[in-house]
Every structure is written in structure tokens, then in C-alpha cells.
Design a protein around this motif. Structure first.
Motif, mmCIF file in Angstrom:
data_model
loop_
_atom_site.group_PDB
_atom_site.id
_atom_site.type_symbol
_atom_site.label_atom_id
_atom_site.label_comp_id
_atom_site.label_asym_id
_atom_site.label_seq_id
_atom_site.Cartn_x
_atom_site.Cartn_y
_atom_site.Cartn_z
ATOM 1 N N GLU A 79 33.235 7.393 -3.659
ATOM 2 C CA GLU A 79 33.918 6.761 -2.526
ATOM 3 C C GLU A 79 33.690 7.516 -1.217
ATOM 4 O O GLU A 79 33.948 6.977 -0.141
ATOM 5 C CB GLU A 79 35.421 6.650 -2.803
ATOM 6 N N GLN A 80 33.202 8.743 -1.302
ATOM 7 C CA GLN A 80 32.909 9.506 -0.087
ATOM 8 C C GLN A 80 31.636 9.006 0.600
ATOM 9 O O GLN A 80 31.412 9.317 1.766
ATOM 10 C CB GLN A 80 32.754 10.994 -0.418
ATOM 11 N N LEU A 81 30.826 8.248 -0.128
ATOM 12 C CA LEU A 81 29.588 7.726 0.452
ATOM 13 C C LEU A 81 29.902 6.540 1.350
ATOM 14 O O LEU A 81 30.847 5.792 1.095
ATOM 15 C CB LEU A 81 28.611 7.346 -0.658
ATOM 16 N N PRO A 82 29.095 6.335 2.405
ATOM 17 C CA PRO A 82 29.488 5.392 3.453
ATOM 18 C C PRO A 82 29.396 3.905 3.110
ATOM 19 O O PRO A 82 30.154 3.111 3.662
ATOM 20 C CB PRO A 82 28.539 5.732 4.612
ATOM 21 N N THR A 83 28.489 3.510 2.230
ATOM 22 C CA THR A 83 28.306 2.077 1.981
ATOM 23 C C THR A 83 28.344 1.783 0.489
ATOM 24 O O THR A 83 28.067 2.664 -0.342
ATOM 25 C CB THR A 83 26.938 1.585 2.531
ATOM 26 N N PRO A 84 28.671 0.542 0.122
ATOM 27 C CA PRO A 84 28.649 0.188 -1.302
ATOM 28 C C PRO A 84 27.255 0.326 -1.898
ATOM 29 O O PRO A 84 27.113 0.680 -3.073
ATOM 30 C CB PRO A 84 29.140 -1.260 -1.325
ATOM 31 N N GLN A 85 26.241 0.061 -1.098
ATOM 32 C CA GLN A 85 24.863 0.232 -1.559
ATOM 33 C C GLN A 85 24.613 1.694 -1.937
ATOM 34 O O GLN A 85 24.067 1.986 -3.012
ATOM 35 C CB GLN A 85 23.905 -0.204 -0.454
ATOM 36 N N ASP A 86 25.045 2.610 -1.072
ATOM 37 C CA ASP A 86 24.900 4.043 -1.354
ATOM 38 C C ASP A 86 25.665 4.429 -2.614
ATOM 39 O O ASP A 86 25.186 5.213 -3.437
ATOM 40 C CB ASP A 86 25.414 4.886 -0.187
ATOM 41 N N ARG A 87 26.873 3.886 -2.757
ATOM 42 C CA ARG A 87 27.711 4.238 -3.895
ATOM 43 C C ARG A 87 27.100 3.754 -5.205
ATOM 44 O O ARG A 87 27.062 4.489 -6.202
ATOM 45 C CB ARG A 87 29.121 3.674 -3.697
ATOM 46 N N LEU A 88 26.619 2.513 -5.214
ATOM 47 C CA LEU A 88 26.009 1.969 -6.427
ATOM 48 C C LEU A 88 24.730 2.722 -6.790
ATOM 49 O O LEU A 88 24.483 3.030 -7.962
ATOM 50 C CB LEU A 88 25.720 0.484 -6.252
ATOM 51 N N LYS A 89 23.929 3.032 -5.782
ATOM 52 C CA LYS A 89 22.686 3.755 -6.047
ATOM 53 C C LYS A 89 22.974 5.175 -6.540
ATOM 54 O O LYS A 89 22.265 5.685 -7.417
ATOM 55 C CB LYS A 89 21.809 3.763 -4.793
ATOM 56 N N ALA A 90 24.016 5.807 -6.021
ATOM 57 C CA ALA A 90 24.394 7.136 -6.503
ATOM 58 C C ALA A 90 24.883 7.073 -7.944
ATOM 59 O O ALA A 90 24.616 7.986 -8.743
ATOM 60 C CB ALA A 90 25.466 7.745 -5.595
ATOM 61 N N LEU A 91 25.599 6.004 -8.287
ATOM 62 C CA LEU A 91 26.040 5.824 -9.672
ATOM 63 C C LEU A 91 24.829 5.730 -10.595
ATOM 64 O O LEU A 91 24.764 6.408 -11.630
ATOM 65 C CB LEU A 91 26.891 4.555 -9.787
ATOM 66 N N VAL A 92 23.857 4.920 -10.212
ATOM 67 C CA VAL A 92 22.637 4.770 -11.013
ATOM 68 C C VAL A 92 21.891 6.103 -11.107
ATOM 69 O O VAL A 92 21.417 6.484 -12.184
ATOM 70 C CB VAL A 92 21.733 3.666 -10.424
ATOM 71 N N GLN A 93 21.817 6.821 -9.990
ATOM 72 C CA GLN A 93 21.140 8.124 -10.005
ATOM 73 C C GLN A 93 21.842 9.097 -10.950
ATOM 74 O O GLN A 93 21.195 9.858 -11.671
ATOM 75 C CB GLN A 93 21.072 8.716 -8.596
ATOM 76 N N GLY A 94 23.165 9.059 -10.954
ATOM 77 C CA GLY A 94 23.924 9.905 -11.871
ATOM 78 C C GLY A 94 23.607 9.591 -13.319
ATOM 79 O O GLY A 94 23.477 10.493 -14.156
ATOM 80 N N TRP A 95 23.490 8.308 -13.622
ATOM 81 C CA TRP A 95 23.096 7.919 -14.983
ATOM 82 C C TRP A 95 21.710 8.449 -15.308
ATOM 83 O O TRP A 95 21.488 9.019 -16.373
ATOM 84 C CB TRP A 95 23.118 6.397 -15.125
ATOM 85 N N ALA A 96 20.766 8.269 -14.373
ATOM 86 C CA ALA A 96 19.384 8.725 -14.602
ATOM 87 C C ALA A 96 19.323 10.246 -14.753
ATOM 88 O O ALA A 96 18.517 10.765 -15.525
ATOM 89 C CB ALA A 96 18.481 8.252 -13.468
ATOM 90 N N ASP A 97 20.192 10.953 -14.030
ATOM 91 C CA ASP A 97 20.211 12.417 -14.124
ATOM 92 C C ASP A 97 20.614 12.900 -15.519
ATOM 93 O O ASP A 97 20.321 14.037 -15.887
ATOM 94 C CB ASP A 97 21.168 13.007 -13.083
ATOM 95 N N GLN A 98 21.296 12.051 -16.274
ATOM 96 C CA GLN A 98 21.726 12.409 -17.629
ATOM 97 C C GLN A 98 20.735 11.927 -18.696
ATOM 98 O O GLN A 98 21.079 11.815 -19.868
ATOM 99 C CB GLN A 98 23.116 11.826 -17.893
ATOM 100 N N ARG A 99 19.508 11.653 -18.284
ATOM 101 C CA ARG A 99 18.519 11.042 -19.190
ATOM 102 C C ARG A 99 18.206 11.907 -20.405
ATOM 103 O O ARG A 99 17.980 11.381 -21.492
ATOM 104 C CB ARG A 99 17.256 10.686 -18.423
ATOM 105 N N ASP A 100 18.167 13.231 -20.252
ATOM 106 C CA ASP A 100 17.858 14.083 -21.404
ATOM 107 C C ASP A 100 18.973 14.023 -22.443
ATOM 108 O O ASP A 100 18.716 13.959 -23.650
ATOM 109 C CB ASP A 100 17.610 15.524 -20.956
#
Length: 199
Positions: free
Chosen positions: A82-103
């Protein structure tokens, strides 16, 4: 997400109950509910096994605590996003967080998805742990829907939220099945491009 949070709790030396709940998240993810014993969780939490019973009378009590820990982690994640400025940023950060846990996903699958699926197959009488887990997943789905509603209200926010969460669960399953972290990275990039295309 879950593994990192469990390590943080252990490092900051939280109370025994908190350490046990964080350890339960990790061990249940790595071993599954049926294979996990209270002794396994006590060992990871660095708590004498006899002390476990002071906080949790049964393994189901510890599973419920693990679900609560997942819910707490979700609250922290949403607050950070929620600290990110736009919903687009927030959704993309969520996806990036998932990808970061790939191992981790390649070894064990999605921490919460695998737990939810396993709990659904159990006959736990009146405990209803599968329904308790569903409430946490519902919170995440609702938050994602809010982001899509803000991002593209005319483009079926609920359907897009279900599509995004389903895509994550699917890519976690395939990443685990094929033991291929790159798969999650590639699919994460596709999801990011899709999110960008909605603006």
C-alpha cells in the motif's frame, strides 16, 4: 514470503508462541501436515518439545497458529504494498514478490496454496481448518480485486483478481512439479506485461 518471515521471527527471538507459529509455517510447508510432528516444529523453533504443549495442545492447534501466522504475514505484505503509489505498481510488486520466491516454490510449492490444498483433503471433524485457511485466501483475493477496480474498473476487477491469483497458484504448482524456478520467473514477466496492458 513465508520462509523469510519465519527466519525473521527466529532471528528477532520472538516469544516461544510466536517462534512456534513461525516454525510451523516453515515445517508444514516443507513436510506437509501429515508428516509433521510437534517435535519437528519444536526443533525448528528451538523450543523444548515439552513446552509446546503449554501453548498448543494438539497439532491442529499448531496448524491453526500457522494459518494465523500466514494471515499476519499477509497483513504486513499488504501494508508494504500500500506504500506504492499506484495499483499497477502494487500488483506488479506482488507478482515480483511471488517470482522472488521461485527457488522455494520449486522445492515445495506455494506455502499457503499447498497448505490449503492439504487441509481440504483432511477429515478434521469440527476443526474446519480448511475454511479458516480459505478466509486468508479470500482476504488476498479481495485486496487484489480492489487494485484491479482502481486500475481498470470497467475490465471485470473480480475476474481479473481471480485470474491473477489462479495464475500464481498454477505457476507455483508447475514450478514445483518441474523443479524449474525459471518457469515462475517467465510467467511472472507475462503477468507483469498483462497488468501493464490494462492501463
Amino acid at each position: 514470503m513465508a520462509e523469510k518471515a519465519a527466519q525473521k521471527t527466529a532471528k528477532r527471538g520472538g516469544g516461544k508462541r510466536e517462534r512456534l507459529a513461525a516454525a510451523a509455517v516453515r515445517v508444514l510447508h516443507e513436510q506437509g501436515v501429515e508428516k509433521t510432528t510437534l517435535a519437528d516444529i519444536a526443533k525448528v523453533a528451538d523450543v523444548p518439545v515439552g513446552n509446546v504443549y503449554y501453548y498448543f495442545k494438539t497439532k491442529d492447534d499448531l496448524v491453526a497458529a500457522a494459518i494465523g501466522e500466514h494471515d499476519r504475514q499477509l497483513t504486513e505484505l499488504i501494508a508494504a504494498l500500500e506504500q506504492l503509489p499506484t495499483p499497477q505498481d502494487r500488483l506488479k510488486a506482488l507478482v515480483q514478490g511471488w517470482a522472488d520466491q521461485r527457488d522455494t516454490a520449486a522445492r515445495f510449492g506455494c506455502p499457503f496454496g499447498t497448505l490449503s490444498s492439504e487441509l481440504d483433503k483432511r477429515d478434521d471433524g469440527d476443526a474446519g481448518l480448511d475454511r479458516t485457511a480459505a478466509t486468508v485466501m479470500t482476504r488476498l483475493l479481495g485486496w487484489i480485486e480492489e487494485q484491479f477496480r482502481e486500475l481498470a474498473p470497467e475490465q471485470d476487477p473480480r475476474g481479473n483478481a481471480v485470474a491473477l491469483l489462479s495464475a500464481y497458484q498454477g505457476m507455483s504448482l508447475l514450478t514445483n512439479t518441474f523443479r524449474d524456478p525459471q518457469l515462475m520467473l517467465d510467467q511472472g514477466s507475462r503477468l507483469t506485461a498483462w497488468i501493464d496492458s490494462l492501463t
